[in-house]
Design a protein around this motif. Structure first.
Motif, PDB file in Angstrom:
ATOM      1  N   GLU A 126       0.818  -1.224   0.000  1.00  0.00           N
ATOM      2  CA  GLU A 126       0.000   0.000   0.000  1.00  0.00           C
ATOM      3  C   GLU A 126       0.849   1.271   0.000  1.00  0.00           C
ATOM      4  N   VAL A 127       1.994   1.252   0.682  1.00  0.00           N
ATOM      5  CA  VAL A 127       2.838   2.457   0.698  1.00  0.00           C
ATOM      6  C   VAL A 127       3.738   2.540  -0.533  1.00  0.00           C
ATOM      7  N   SER A 160       3.855   2.748  14.150  1.00  0.00           N
ATOM      8  CA  SER A 160       4.429   3.144  12.869  1.00  0.00           C
ATOM      9  C   SER A 160       5.940   3.297  12.986  1.00  0.00           C
ATOM     10  N   PHE A 176       9.690   6.031   3.543  1.00  0.00           N
ATOM     11  CA  PHE A 176       8.302   5.602   3.692  1.00  0.00           C
ATOM     12  C   PHE A 176       7.917   5.610   5.174  1.00  0.00           C
ATOM     13  N   ILE A 178       5.377   3.725   7.534  1.00  0.00           N
ATOM     14  CA  ILE A 178       4.559   2.507   7.476  1.00  0.00           C
ATOM     15  C   ILE A 178       3.891   2.268   8.821  1.00  0.00           C
TER      16      ILE A 178
END
Length: 585
Positions: A126-127, A160, A176, A178
């Motif tokens: 998704e990222v 996260s 990123f 996450i």
């Protein structure tokens, strides 16, 4: 004087009583004595080592190695999980964990961990993480040389972290953010309606709760008009026993015994039966199995075979007929311990290795076919115990070429797929994608530039044979023959890349397709040229042959006191006390 004699008599009596008590304890409860004695010895050894050994001991490591060695001497499935490793056990039971949802691999040459395969609809995908991304930092911490990055990537759901990666083709590192999610491994990564109204369901595990998804997939396929079904259990390593029983219930009537467990104690014995009305007792079924089909998968395949409900296609299964349950230990630890063996409806146990009887060197081997016992299915077909589930239709497995192993091991196919994706933002659907001749020519050039070396088994065997011929004095007369054979078996990379192009292209295609269509796409590619599936389709396409395979053989009868009698329903012989077990692994 009398007083002294009395005291001596009492003392002697006490000594006699003590000796009698001691020896009666040893003889009457020798096992308890032996356990207590050896635990005392082990405790003393640890203390002596800790005090006198020249170097300082790590008690956790030293004792853990002793525990692991002790448990492995029993079987490979009885394992100890300390408190810090409980998440590993929970993941095994539930098929879920808190993480990013991706396969990763540590690359020794890079001294880095690499993203290998993100799962569809999971945080990594998704990222925007992609296969080939090299992990540089997590929350600013350098990952160089860290061989166990998975422990850092996993964590509490909802937390996260910042991840920095190096991506091939990108000039600068990428960052990123996450958020960890509950990662549920796909129970059914792919199902579809094939040609001739044949349904196909790929069931990857019995951990978690796959029966619900299986039911949804099957009912959806029924709506699409399927008239027969293929259940793919290849490389399914098992999971929860109850899930296998539940799925078997979809195709077998209520009240049928699916599996019986038998252990040393009463609580380890149980009989599992179908409890609900089935979904479909008539649809023709073929089950695909191989050597990676194990445990709960063998229960489902074996039960459907024993009730003559499905044709089993492929190769003999793994042969794991042992049941494990978790036992709570002090300080937050857990032990997964083998408590019983399981027996499928015909009465056979599929366990292939007898761990109780080891060779003098400690090794164990499979139970030879000559020592297995014949059992019978519901209609009287012969089946055997002691070596997994033998398919009704055996399919010879095509051996992969040696060069392919080294191409995969050296990451050449993986690296080519990474470069291919940089040049192709999109590709055709998995059903229509193919590696072209131009693509393959490009791959071959990359292999040659990489100075690829691989070990040819034929060269190895020839070298050993030559050394033995010299040792035994045959070399003088056979030298010319050896020279001719060496020339014919000389290393020829171009020739091998062309000769094994079909297998290599298929592996390249799978790696590329998974970059765009994830695990589902890889399965679609695999099924394009699948010998097991082709054989199953052939069986399901011939209703007369299908019925014949599941019918009593004409030569099979039971004789009793000189006269032929009808076949007896084996379930009438099966009795057991009730006790619910958590899972089979």
């Amino acid at each position: 004087m009398k007083k002294i004699l009395k005291v001596r008599w009492i003392t002697t009596l006490l000594l006699v009583v003590g000796v009698v008590v001691f020896f009666s304890f040893k003889s009457g409860d020798s096992r308890s004595f032996q356990i207590a004695k050896n635990l005392d010895i082990f405790n003393s050894i640890v203390k002596e080592l800790d005090m006198f050994y020249v170097d300082t001991l790590d008690p956790n490591k030293t004792i853990r190695e002793g525990i692991d060695a002790m448990l492995y001497s029993l079987d490979p499935y009885t394992e100890f999980y300390p408190e810090e490793d409980r998440s590993e056990l929970e993941q095994m039971l539930k098929a879920s964990y808190g993480g990013i949802g991706s396969i990763i691999r540590y690359e020794p040459k890079l001294k880095r961990t690499v993203i290998v395969e993100p799962y569809e609809n999971m945080p990594a995908a998704e990222v925007g993480l992609k296969a080939g991304d090299i992990l540089l930092e997590i929350d600013g911490k350098d990952l160089t040389g860290n061989t166990d990055v998975s422990k850092i990537l996993r964590g509490q759901v909802g937390t996260s972290f910042q991840l920095k990666v190096e991506r091939p083709g990108e000039a600068k590192p990428l960052d990123f953010t996450i958020v960890r999610k509950n990662i549920q491994l796909p129970f059914i990564p792919y199902y579809s309606k094939l040609d001739n109204n044949i349904g196909y369901i790929n069931l990857s595990t019995f951990s978690g709760n796959p029966s619900k998804e299986f039911k949804k997939a099957f009912l959806d396929l029924k709506k699409q008009g399927i008239t027969s079904l293929v259940i793919d259990l290849r490389n399914n390593g098992g999971g929860l026993l109850e899930e296998a029983v539940e799925i078997a219930n979809y195709f077998l009537p209520r009240g049928k015994t699916i599996v019986t467990t038998k252990g040393k104690i009463k609580q380890a014995s149980n009989t599992y039966k179908t409890l609900r009305e089935p979904l479909d007792t008539d649809i023709p079924i073929a089950v695909l199995v191989n050597s990676g089909t194990a445990s709960a998968s063998e229960i489902l395949a074996g039960a459907l075979q024993d009730y003559d409900r499905a044709v089993i296609v492929g190769n003999r299964t793994f042969g794991k007929g042992l049941v494990q349950v978790p036992r709570t230990l002090p300080y937050g630890g857990t032990m997964k311990v083998t408590t019983s063996k399981y027996y499928i409806p015909s009465g056979r146990c599929v366990q292939a290795i007898d761990y109780k009887h080891r060779n003098p060197d400690g090794s164990v081997g499979r139970i030879p076919d000559s020592l297995t016992t014949v059992f019978h299915t519901a209609v009287g077909r012969e089946v055997r115990d002691g070596g997994g589930v033998t398919p009704d239709v055996a399919v010879e497995q095509e051996k992969l070429p040696n060069i392919l192993f080294y191409l995969v091991n050296d990451n050449l196919i993986f690296n080519y797929a990474t470069q291919y994706c940089l040049k192709h933002p999109t590709i055709a659907s998995p059903e229509n994608f193919e590696v072209t001749d131009a693509d393959y020519a490009e791959f071959k050039e990359m292999v040659k530039k990489a100075d690829f070396k691989y070990d040819q088994q034929s060269e190895k065997i020839l070298k050993n044979l030559k050394e033995m011929a010299e040792f035994e004095g045959y070399m003088k007369d056979a030298s010319e023959e050896f020279k001719a054979l060496e020339q014919k078996l000389s290393h020829n990379l171009d020739r091998d890349l062309d000769y094994f192009a079909k297998d290599i292209k298929n592996m390249i295609a799978q790696d590329i397709i998974k970059r765009y269509y994830f695990q589902r796409g890889g399965i679609i590619q695999q099924l394009k040229d699948d010998d097991d599936l082709n054989e199953a389709v052939k069986v399901l396409g011939n209703s007369e042959e299908y019925k014949k395979m599941l019918s009593v053989p004409e030569t099979t009868v039971i004789k009793e006191k000189g006269k032929e009698t009808s076949l007896v329903n084996f379930n009438s012989y099966r009795k057991s006390s009730l006790m619910i077990f958590d899972y089979v692994v």
